[in-house]
Scaffold this active site. Structure first.
Site, PDB file in Angstrom:
ATOM      1  N   ASP A 125       5.596   1.043  11.741  1.00 25.77           N
ATOM      2  CA  ASP A 125       4.352   0.372  11.350  1.00 25.77           C
ATOM      3  C   ASP A 125       4.254  -1.068  11.849  1.00 25.77           C
ATOM      4  O   ASP A 125       3.221  -1.719  11.668  1.00 25.77           O
ATOM      5  CB  ASP A 125       4.188   0.396   9.823  1.00 25.77           C
ATOM      6  CG  ASP A 125       3.671   1.729   9.314  1.00 25.77           C
ATOM      7  OD1 ASP A 125       3.312   2.592  10.142  1.00 25.77           O
ATOM      8  OD2 ASP A 125       3.615   1.918   8.084  1.00 25.77           O
TER       9      ASP A 125
ATOM     10  N   VAL B 270       9.798   7.432  15.981  1.00 24.03           N
ATOM     11  CA  VAL B 270       9.208   8.066  14.804  1.00 24.03           C
ATOM     12  C   VAL B 270       7.944   8.819  15.212  1.00 24.03           C
ATOM     13  O   VAL B 270       7.803  10.020  14.970  1.00 24.03           O
ATOM     14  CB  VAL B 270       8.898   7.028  13.709  1.00 24.03           C
ATOM     15  CG1 VAL B 270       8.275   7.707  12.487  1.00 24.03           C
ATOM     16  CG2 VAL B 270      10.162   6.276  13.314  1.00 24.03           C
TER      17      VAL B 270
ATOM     18  N   LYS C  15       0.829  -1.200   0.000  1.00 23.33           N
ATOM     19  CA  LYS C  15       0.000   0.000   0.000  1.00 23.33           C
ATOM     20  C   LYS C  15       0.865   1.252   0.000  1.00 23.33           C
ATOM     21  O   LYS C  15       0.615   2.207  -0.737  1.00 23.33           O
ATOM     22  CB  LYS C  15      -0.911   0.024   1.227  1.00 23.33           C
ATOM     23  CG  LYS C  15      -1.845   1.229   1.248  1.00 23.33           C
ATOM     24  CD  LYS C  15      -2.400   1.533   2.613  1.00 23.33           C
ATOM     25  CE  LYS C  15      -1.427   2.407   3.388  1.00 23.33           C
ATOM     26  NZ  LYS C  15      -2.072   3.202   4.453  1.00 23.33           N
TER      27      LYS C  15
ATOM     28  N   PRO D 292       3.702  17.557  10.094  1.00 17.40           N
ATOM     29  CA  PRO D 292       4.397  16.860   9.005  1.00 17.40           C
ATOM     30  C   PRO D 292       4.234  17.517   7.640  1.00 17.40           C
ATOM     31  O   PRO D 292       5.139  17.480   6.817  1.00 17.40           O
ATOM     32  CB  PRO D 292       3.758  15.470   9.035  1.00 17.40           C
ATOM     33  CG  PRO D 292       3.314  15.292  10.446  1.00 17.40           C
ATOM     34  CD  PRO D 292       2.876  16.656  10.891  1.00 17.40           C
TER      35      PRO D 292
ATOM     36  N   CYS E 290      -4.805  18.474  10.652  1.00 18.77           N
ATOM     37  CA  CYS E 290      -3.594  19.299  10.671  1.00 18.77           C
ATOM     38  C   CYS E 290      -3.851  20.558  11.485  1.00 18.77           C
ATOM     39  O   CYS E 290      -4.853  21.230  11.297  1.00 18.77           O
ATOM     40  CB  CYS E 290      -3.186  19.700   9.254  1.00 18.77           C
ATOM     41  SG  CYS E 290      -2.182  18.448   8.447  1.00 18.77           S
TER      42      CYS E 290
END
Length: 424
Positions: free
Chosen positions: A307, A329, A22, A123, A117
Site C-alpha cells: 500500500d 503482493v 481504515k 482472493p 471476482c
C-alpha cells in the site's frame, strides 16, 4: 464528481496527527456482528467513504449505528437480515468481512460476490476455504455466496493459508471465536491490522494465542460482549504524509503513531537520504538536499507494504538516479505509472517491477485516479509538479484518506476540491 486542483511548488512542513486506520476499522466494525450483547463504542474511526459504506451494510442487516467526532457506536442486537446485497458489496471488497461473523453467530450468511471476482483462482477463495475448514457448506449461485452450517455450529479446525492474506485471516478469526473447540491458523497474516483485531476479539471475551505471529490458536466460546475500544493509527496515511514532505523537500512531524509498526518504511526513507527521528508516538522526517535512489520490494508485513508502493514510485521520480520497485503482493499494481508518466515521469514496467529514472521535472496536467493508493501517488506528484495538476475521480482517494487536502493544506500545500462533469 470531485477533483483536486493542486498548485505545485510548496514545501510540505509542520506537525500533523495521523488518522485512525481504515484497514483496522473495517474488520473490527464487522466483528460487532458477533454479539447482540450491548453497544460497542469505537474511537478513532476515520471519516471515510468506506466506513460510510460499511455502516450502510450494517444498517441493511439490522444493526444500529451512530457516528460523531470519529466515534462510532454499534448495536447488533436487532440484526435479522443475513444477506449482504450486491448494491453495497460492489462498492467495497472488504464487505466480505461480514461473512465470518454472520455465519458464526447465526449459522447462515448470504453475501454477494464482490464486484470483479472471476471464476478460477481469486482472493475470495481463501475466505471460503477457511469457512469450509470450520464445517461450513459453501455454494455460489446467482452471484451470491451462500454459507450454511449443517451441524448447526462451526467446529474448530486447522486452517493453512497457501499465501498470506489479511482479509482471509480476519474472516477466519471472527468465525473461529464462536466455533466449538480449538482452531489453528497457519501462515496467518501478521500485519498490525490483524494483531489489533485479535486484541479487539480478546477484549470481547475470546481466547486467542499467538497474536502478532503467523501461527494463531483460537479457543471457541459461547458468548461475547460489546466493548469500548480505541482504533490504532493509519500507518499508510502516516507514510504518505512523510512522503509528501520528502518529495517537496520539507520537514514534518507525524504524531499519534507507533514507529515500530513502520520500521520497513522508515528504513527506506533513511536510505533515500532523509533524517528520521522517532519517539514512542511520533516520527520526524527532515528531507535531504538530494534524494538518493532507493529500491524497494513490497511483501507482507513486516516488509515494505504494497500500500506504500505507488507513493514510493512518485517519490523516486525526484531521486538522483534509477530505482527499482518490485511488488510481490500484487504483481500488476501499476495503474498509476501511465498517469505519472503523463506528468513527465520516466518510469518503465518490466513484469512485476517498475524502474523509475530520476530526477524528472514534473509538469502539471490532468490525471485520472484509478484506485486508492494510485490516487495518493498522483497527489504527491502534483505537489512537486510545475504548474497546476488536476487529479480526477478522487472518490478513490476519499475511500482511504481522511480530509487529505485539508491536512496537506495545513502543512503548506495549495489544494482545492472542485466539482466537475466527467462527460463534458
Amino acid at each position: 464528481m470531485d477533483k483536486l486542483v493542486i498548485k505545485g511548488g510548496s514545501r510540505i512542513s509542520g506537525t500533523i496527527t495521523a488518522s485512525g486506520s481504515k484497514n483496522t476499522s473495517l474488520p473490527i466494525i464487522a466483528a460487532t456482528l458477533l454479539t447482540g450483547n450491548g453497544t460497542f463504542t469505537l474511537h478513532h474511526i476515520p471519516d471515510l467513504k468506506d466506513i460510510v459504506t460499511f455502516t450502510q451494510l450494517l444498517h441493511h442487516l439490522g444493526a444500529e449505528t451512530t457516528y460523531e467526532g470519529n466515534t462510532l457506536k454499534v448495536s447488533s442486537r436487532n440484526v435479522q437480515s443475513l444477506q449482504a446485497p450486491y448494491e453495497l458489496v460492489k462498492k467495497m471488497r472488504a464487505s466480505i468481512y461480514v461473512l465470518g461473523p454472520m455465519l458464526a453467530r447465526f449459522g447462515h450468511a448470504r453475501v454477494s460476490l464482490p464486484g470483479g471476482c472471476a471464476f478460477g483462482p481469486r482472493p475470495i477463495d481463501l475466505h471460503l476455504m477457511a469457512m469450509e475448514k470450520l464445517g461450513a457448506t459453501i455454494t455460489i449461485e446467482t452471484g451470491f455466496i451462500d454459507a450454511t452450517i449443517p451441524g448447526g455450529k462451526l467446529q474448530g479446525g486447522h486452517i493453512t493459508f497457501p499465501i498470506s492474506s489479511v482479509g482471509a485471516t480476519g474472516n477466519a478469526l471472527m468465525a473461529a471465536v464462536l466455533a466449538e473447540g480449538t482452531t489453528t491458523i497457519s501462515n496467518a497474516a501478521a500485519e498490525p491490522e490483524i494483531e489489533t483485531l485479535c486484541k479487539f476479539l480478546i477484549a470481547m471475551g475470546a481466547t486467542i494465542r499467538g497474536t502478532g505471529t503467523t501461527e494463531l490458536e483460537i479457543e471457541g466460546c459461547n458468548t461475547l460482549k460489546a466493548i469500548e475500544f480505541k482504533n490504532v493509527f493509519d500507518r499508510i496515511e502516516a507514510g504518505t504524509l512523510l512522503a509528501a514532505a520528502a518529495i517537496t523537500g520539507g520537514d514534518i512531524t507525524v504524531n499519534g503513531v507507533e514507529p515500530e509498526q513502520m520500521k520497513a518504511v522508515l528504513k527506506k526513507f533513511v536510505h533515500a537520504g532523509c533524517l528520521v527521528e522517532t519517539t514512542d508516538n511520533s516520527i520526524t522526517l527532515k528531507s535531504p538536499k538530494k534524494l538518493i535512489p532507493t529500491d524497494v520490494t513490497a511483501k507482507p508485513y513486516p516488509a515494505f507494504p504494497t500500500d506504500m508502493q505507488a507513493q514510493w514510485i512518485a517519490l523516486m521520480t525526484q531521486a538522483e538516479g534509477s530505482s527499482h520497485i518490485t511488488d510481490k503482493v500484487y504483481h500488476e499494481r501499476f495503474n498509476h505509472i501511465p498517469e505519472l508518466n503523463r506528468l513527465g515521469a520516466h518510469i518503465e514496467i518490466h513484469k512485476n517491477q517498475a524502474i523509475v529514472h530520476g530526477p524528472q521535472q514534473l509538469s502539471g496536467t490532468k490525471v485520472m485516479s484509478t484506485d486508492l493508493r494510485a490516487s495518493a501517488s498522483l497527489v504527491l506528484a502534483g505537489l512537486v509538479a510545475e504548474g497546476t495538476t488536476e487529479v480526477l475521480r478522487v472518490y478513490h482517494l476519499d475511500r482511504g484518506y481522511e480530509k487529505i487536502e485539508i491536512k496537506l493544506n495545513s502543512l503548506g500545500a495549495d489544494i482545492s476540491r472542485e466539482k466537475y462533469d466527467e462527460f463534458h
